[in-house]
Design a protein around this motif. Structure first.
Motif, short mmCIF file in Angstrom:
data_model
loop_
_atom_site.label_atom_id
_atom_site.label_comp_id
_atom_site.label_asym_id
_atom_site.label_seq_id
_atom_site.Cartn_x
_atom_site.Cartn_y
_atom_site.Cartn_z
N PRO A 1 0.81 -1.23 0.00
CA PRO A 1 0.00 0.00 0.00
C PRO A 1 0.83 1.27 0.00
CG PRO A 1 -0.15 -1.12 2.12
CD PRO A 1 0.55 -2.06 1.18
N ASP A 2 2.06 1.19 0.51
CA ASP A 2 2.86 2.41 0.54
C ASP A 2 3.60 2.64 -0.76
OD1 ASP A 2 3.73 1.60 3.93
OD2 ASP A 2 2.19 2.99 3.15
N SER A 3 3.56 1.68 -1.63
CA SER A 3 4.37 1.84 -2.83
C SER A 3 3.55 1.86 -4.11
CB SER A 3 5.39 0.70 -2.90
OG SER A 3 6.15 0.83 -4.07
N ASP A 4 2.74 0.81 -4.35
CA ASP A 4 2.05 0.77 -5.63
C ASP A 4 0.53 0.77 -5.47
OD1 ASP A 4 2.16 -2.77 -6.60
OD2 ASP A 4 1.84 -1.81 -4.66
N PHE A 5 0.05 1.57 -4.56
CA PHE A 5 -1.40 1.74 -4.41
C PHE A 5 -1.83 2.86 -5.36
CE2 PHE A 5 -5.52 2.02 -3.22
CZ PHE A 5 -5.88 1.85 -1.90
N LEU A 6 -2.03 2.50 -6.64
CA LEU A 6 -2.40 3.51 -7.61
C LEU A 6 -3.73 4.15 -7.22
CD1 LEU A 6 -0.38 1.63 -9.27
CD2 LEU A 6 -1.63 2.41 -11.27
N TYR A 7 -3.85 5.43 -7.48
CA TYR A 7 -5.09 6.17 -7.24
C TYR A 7 -5.50 6.17 -5.76
CZ TYR A 7 -6.00 6.48 -12.27
OH TYR A 7 -5.92 6.76 -13.60
#
Lengths: 742, 163
Positions: A645-651
């Motif tokens: 969630p801290d890196s590739d949680f787009l949008y």
């Protein structure tokens, strides 16, 4: 063939039909307006004799009484030297208002019947031609619609397609019956005008040779007039100049004749012929005279014609522009070679034409057609080439959908042999799956294969040329295939912003937002509506980008609408991906050249039924576009999978906004590299109850992701739906489960 | 008795001349002025009736479409009573319909015998979805009536013939 008939008759007659339809629609309210102004006494209360007596009492110089189909009763009389007409109350002959046929109505009527050319054959001929064209267009359109929707029962199903396509289908569905009625009745009357069909209107009763010499009866005592009810009256003409030897002329619903003044009896009577009654019925159906509600219905249907004509012409034009024109296509009967094409996005056609040109240069006569058009006529003493792409994960492309149905029923064979060439992309898995299926079917049918299946990866011109050299010996001459790919017209886009994610977890992704470059001119429509100079697109459509160093476009799912003013999509950078690396190297202000490809299959249903969305990583791109556009706040439940969630949680930020705004009703996340490691399919299984309820409420499911992910999601959904007797496959068949696989 | 060829030839020549010379005909210019009280193309039939009102001949019909000819009331009846073949009567004599305010000029060749013999030149008119005027206007075919305009009672405003 069906489409060609519909297109040719529709486009050629478009202007004619619009003129007829508009003039017809203007005339449509007439009967209703007329009917509203008259009162019709019940049958049996007023006889023609009563009416005539009342009229004569009030208008001694009355010339005729006519009763129009609407029930209006009009007296024509002379006052001073002036001819006048008055609408009267049928029971009392009291004047209601002066009567004059509306000048507007008469002019429009002239225009409609004969384009204002009076009684000329040209004018009436054009109108008749319009009727024929409308019937052709309507019937061919119905056939097309049944084919497209998949059968007569599916005719009322929701329509998928670009807005213009939807408009065309919806309007034609609702107006078809009324327009067909107008076309057939109009055509009948036109044929009657030219004498091709009888109208029965010319027959007149014989003028009586002799008359009774006695004094004339008072009109209310004439038995012939007493016997006729007012409602059956069409016209009663008084004797000319009050001459006692002149007869009355009476026209009723059933016939026409003369009435002797002395005896008050009918002396000559001609019943209306069957032809006349048919004509009168046809006239009533077309004009709605006496059937005011029908006139309103058909008038409303006529109003659908201009937008139908407009959308039809535009759709036809776009289709024509999109497909490379079949140049020098030899008629099938004269061809010694046939090329059948299975194409989804038109690129395979380009290869077909390159092959056609090379074969023609070598002296062959080549006919090019769609695979769907396979018939016995394409076989015979010919050689056949089948060039086909594959759609999605192994399905037939648009122009080949019916090929495998048609093939088994054929009794003919192409005697000089057949070969299949498949076009695909090895990155996608199931490489050239459909082409393989086709060859297997041909072998099973026992067709002579002169060269086995070859494949072309990624539309490579070099592989195509090599294939040409490989089959040349079978043809007995050289075959040099020099293919230059045609891409649709591209336009410039400028990168406005980018948001980068996932660098730390080995999944570098970016949400890229493009806009129109400032120096691009806007079209009139865009200026009027204050929109940006962007082509039309909606979330779910594709943007095709041709990176430098390649000639094949790569497609990405768009996550915004042109109405938003920007074009946004998400890209994951792949180590060997030419296009993704190119895109990731862009900085705001840089420009690319790209085109939009509509993807009407990947859309939300019209309506407010709930939506279940499943996406992982960059797959959430188009789904975000749907959520963003959810003004109606229909329930949307998103399952989003990523690594951290801290890196590739787009949008991430946008989703929180959308949740609070109500555009998104629920968000369930699954992160695979955190402590509570989770996968999307597990989350789906955990929500089985909720999902079942949503599906029973008519929910639609949209899945975006890789092939493996889509497979896992489908398996999970099957488990979830099993207790209610449904499955993902069943929903797919209903159009309620769509996948966008990359 | 043998007839001498020369006088026989002369006599037959003279006879041919006498028989071949046509009866004198007068060229008549007929001017029909239409009223302004209608819209669209009105149809009209111009014809001759004798002193008793029996049909004589049709001179001209304004309007090509024969299906509306039954609306020429008096013409229709007169041709009925005379047993005339209507199609033959109007063959080659039809022209375009007339619109409001039109001044239609016709040039007709009428035999001398028709003049001053009680024949009457009549015009019937009709309009689609309008009225039928039998004898909208009529003028006696007499040298005294030449150049005198006659009023019509319906769609025809006036009728006049000139020699």
């Amino acid at each position: 063939m069906q489409r060609r008939l519909h297109a040719v008759s529709g486009v050629a007659a478009a202007l004619l039909l619009v003129a007829l339809a508009v003039s017809g629609a203007l005339l449509a309210p007439g009967p209703a307006y007329d009917r509203a102004q008259v009162s019709v006494p019940p049958r049996g209360t007023v006889s023609v004799a009563d009416l005539a007596a009342a009229v004569v009492a009030r208008y001694p110089l009355a010339e005729q009484i006519s009763r129009k189909p609407s029930g209006r009763v009009v007296v024509d009389y002379t006052e001073g030297d002036e001819p006048l007409s008055m609408t009267i109350d049928p029971a009392t002959a009291e004047p209601i208002s002066p009567y004059a046929p509306s000048a507007f109505g008469t002019r429009i009527g002239d225009l409609h019947r004969a384009f204002g050319m009076g009684d000329s054959s040209l004018g009436h001929g054009l109108a008749g031609l319009g009727a024929v064209a409308l019937a052709l267009v309507a019937l061919s359109g119905l056939r097309l619609l049944i084919t497209r929707m998949g059968g007569l029962r599916m005719l009322r199903a929701p329509v998928r397609g670009t807005p213009l396509q939807r408009l065309h289908v919806v309007l034609s569905r609702s107006s078809f019956l009324a327009l067909l009625l107008l076309a057939l009745s109009g055509g009948y009357m036109s044929a009657a005008f030219f004498g091709l069909l009888p109208s029965g209107m010319e027959a007149q009763p014989d003028y009586p040779a002799e008359f009774g010499a006695a004094a004339p009866l008072p009109v209310d005592q004439m038995p012939a007039l007493r016997a006729v009810d007012l409602r059956d009256l069409r016209k009663l003409v008084f004797p000319y100049d009050g001459d006692p030897t002149e007869p009355y002329e009476l026209v009723t619903r059933t016939g026409a004749g003369f009435i002797d003044q002395a005896s008050g009896e009918v002396v000559s009577w001609l019943p209306h012929s069957g032809a006349r009654r048919v004509y009168a019925a046809v006239l009533a159906l077309h004009t709605g005279q006496g059937l005011w509600w029908l006139a309103l219905l058909t008038g409303a249907a006529a109003l659908a014609v201009p937008p139908l004509a407009f959308s039809g012409v535009v759709l036809w034009w776009r289709r024509r522009r999109a497909r490379p024109r079949i140049r020098r296509n030899v008629a099938l009967a004269n061809a010694d070679t046939v090329i059948l094409v299975g194409s989804e996005g038109n690129s395979t056609w380009g290869f077909a034409y390159t092959l056609q040109n090379a074969l023609t240069a070598a002296g062959h006569f080549v006919h090019v057609a769609e695979m769907n058009q396979l018939s016995a006529a394409h076989c015979g003493d010919r050689r056949m080439f089948i060039l086909t792409a594959t759609y999605g994960d192994g399905a037939a492309p648009a122009t080949a959908r019916r090929f495998l149905e048609i093939l088994p029923k054929l009794k003919a064979t192409p005697k000089r042999g057949v070969t299949v060439l498949g076009f695909g992309d090895r990155d996608f898995g199931h490489f050239c799956y459909f082409a393989v299926e086709v060859e297997a079917a041909l072998i099973a049918k026992g067709w002579p294969i002169f060269s086995h299946l070859e494949t072309i990866n990624r539309e490579s011109p070099q592989e195509f040329a090599r294939w040409g050299d490989a089959i040349a010996p079978h043809l007995g001459h050289e075959l040099r295939l020099v293919h230059i790919a045609e891409t649709p017209r591209r336009q410039p886009f400028e990168l406005i912003s980018r948001q980068d994610y996932g660098a730390d977890v080995g999944a570098p992704s970016a949400i890229m937002r493009f806009g129109a470059p400032p120096d691009v001119r806007r079209g009139i429509w865009q200026k009027l509506t204050g929109r940006a100079a962007l082509p039309y697109f909606e979330a779910g459509d594709l943007i095709g980008i041709v990176p430098p160093g390649s000639n094949m476009p790569r497609y990405y799912s768009i996550g915004s609408a042109s109405a938003d003013g920007f074009l946004e999509f998400s890209v994951r950078e792949h180590a060997h991906g030419v296009c993704s690396r190119f895109l990731h190297g862009l900085m705001p202000g840089d420009r690319i050249s790209a085109f939009v490809r509509p993807n009407p299959e990947f859309r939300l249903d019209a309506g407010r039924n709930p939506v279940i969305m499943v996406g992982a990583g960059c797959g959430v791109g188009p789904l975000a576009g749907f959520i963003r556009a959810n003004k109606a706040r229909r329930p949307m439940r998103l399952y989003f999978g990523a690594r951290d969630p801290d890196s590739d949680f787009l949008y991430r930020a946008e989703m929180m906004d959308w949740l609070s705004e109500g555009r998104l009703s629920a968000l369930v996340t699954a992160f695979s590299r955190t402590n509570d490691k989770a996968y999307l399919q597990d989350k789906l299984r955990a929500d089985a109850e909720v999902l079942r309820t949503m599906v029973k409420a008519g929910a639609q499911v949209m899945v975006v992701g890789s092939r493996e992910m889509a497979r896992d999601v489908m398996a999970a959904m099957d488990e979830v739906l099993a207790p209610v007797g449904l499955s993902a496959a069943k929903l797919k068949a209903d159009g309620r489960y769509v996948e966008d696989i990359y | 008795m043998r007839l001498h060829p020369a006088p026989l030839g002369l006599a037959s020549l003279a006879l041919t001349f006498v028989l071949a010379v046509p009866a004198a005909a007068r060229e008549v210019k007929l001017t029909t002025t239409m009223a302004r009280n209608f819209i669209g193309g009105a149809y009209a039939a111009v014809y001759l009736v004798d002193a008793e009102g029996k049909y004589a001949q049709t001179l001209h019909v304004f309007g090509y479409n024969t299906r509306y000819y039954s609306h020429f009331r008096n013409w229709w009846r007169a041709t009925d009573q005379a047993g005339a073949d209507r199609a033959a009567e109007v063959d080659g004599k039809s022209g375009a319909s007339v619109r409001r305010g039109d001044v239609a000029e016709l040039t007709l060749d009428l035999a001398d015998e028709l003049f001053d013999a009680g024949f009457v030149l009549r015009i019937d008119s009709t309009l689609y979805e309008g009225r039928d005027y039998g004898t909208d206007a009529e003028v006696p075919l007499a040298t005294a009536s030449a150049g005198v305009a006659v009023d019509g009672r319906g769609y025809v405003k006036s009728l006049q013939f000139d020699l």
